[in-house]
Scaffold this active site. Sequence first.
Site, PDB file in Angstrom:
ATOM      1  N   ALA A   8      24.572 -42.514 -21.903  1.00 18.68           N
ATOM      2  CA  ALA A   8      25.266 -42.353 -20.639  1.00 18.68           C
ATOM      3  C   ALA A   8      24.146 -42.961 -19.538  1.00 18.68           C
ATOM      4  O   ALA A   8      24.639 -43.061 -18.278  1.00 18.68           O
ATOM      5  CB  ALA A   8      25.446 -40.893 -20.470  1.00 18.68           C
ATOM      6  N   CYS A   9      22.869 -43.376 -19.925  1.00 18.29           N
ATOM      7  CA  CYS A   9      22.009 -43.585 -18.953  1.00 18.29           C
ATOM      8  C   CYS A   9      21.989 -45.158 -18.640  1.00 18.29           C
ATOM      9  O   CYS A   9      21.686 -45.807 -19.468  1.00 18.29           O
ATOM     10  CB  CYS A   9      20.490 -43.271 -19.323  1.00 18.29           C
TER      11      CYS A   9
END
Length: 121
Positions: A8-9
């Site tokens: 998700a980064c």
Amino acid sequence: MEIWINPACSKCRGALSLLDAEGAEYTVRRYLEDVPTEDEIRDVLDRLGLEPWDITRTQEADAKELGLKDWPRDADARDRWVRALAEHPRLIQRPIITAQDGTAVVGRSEETVRDALSREG
């Protein structure tokens, strides 16, 4: 070369894109699912040349709940910090790239990812 990521980064995705563009061989470790042990964290810290508080995301909710900003940052507190990172992996700064030469970098910029690539020699 291994890269610790959170999918998700955006910084992690950027590092992966650069590694792919450069044709690098690497292994992905989703460290929120495959949580590093305290010993693995100590090893990465040694490779980075950093202390646990240097790779701790102190703005995360877990950090605030634990009161990390008030924890001492000295040799006596080092194990406490490492244990917190192992128990709360969201606190680990990302992405961390370990190079074959025994070093590691926190690959938050193109420059640091390229630095890790240069160590693959």
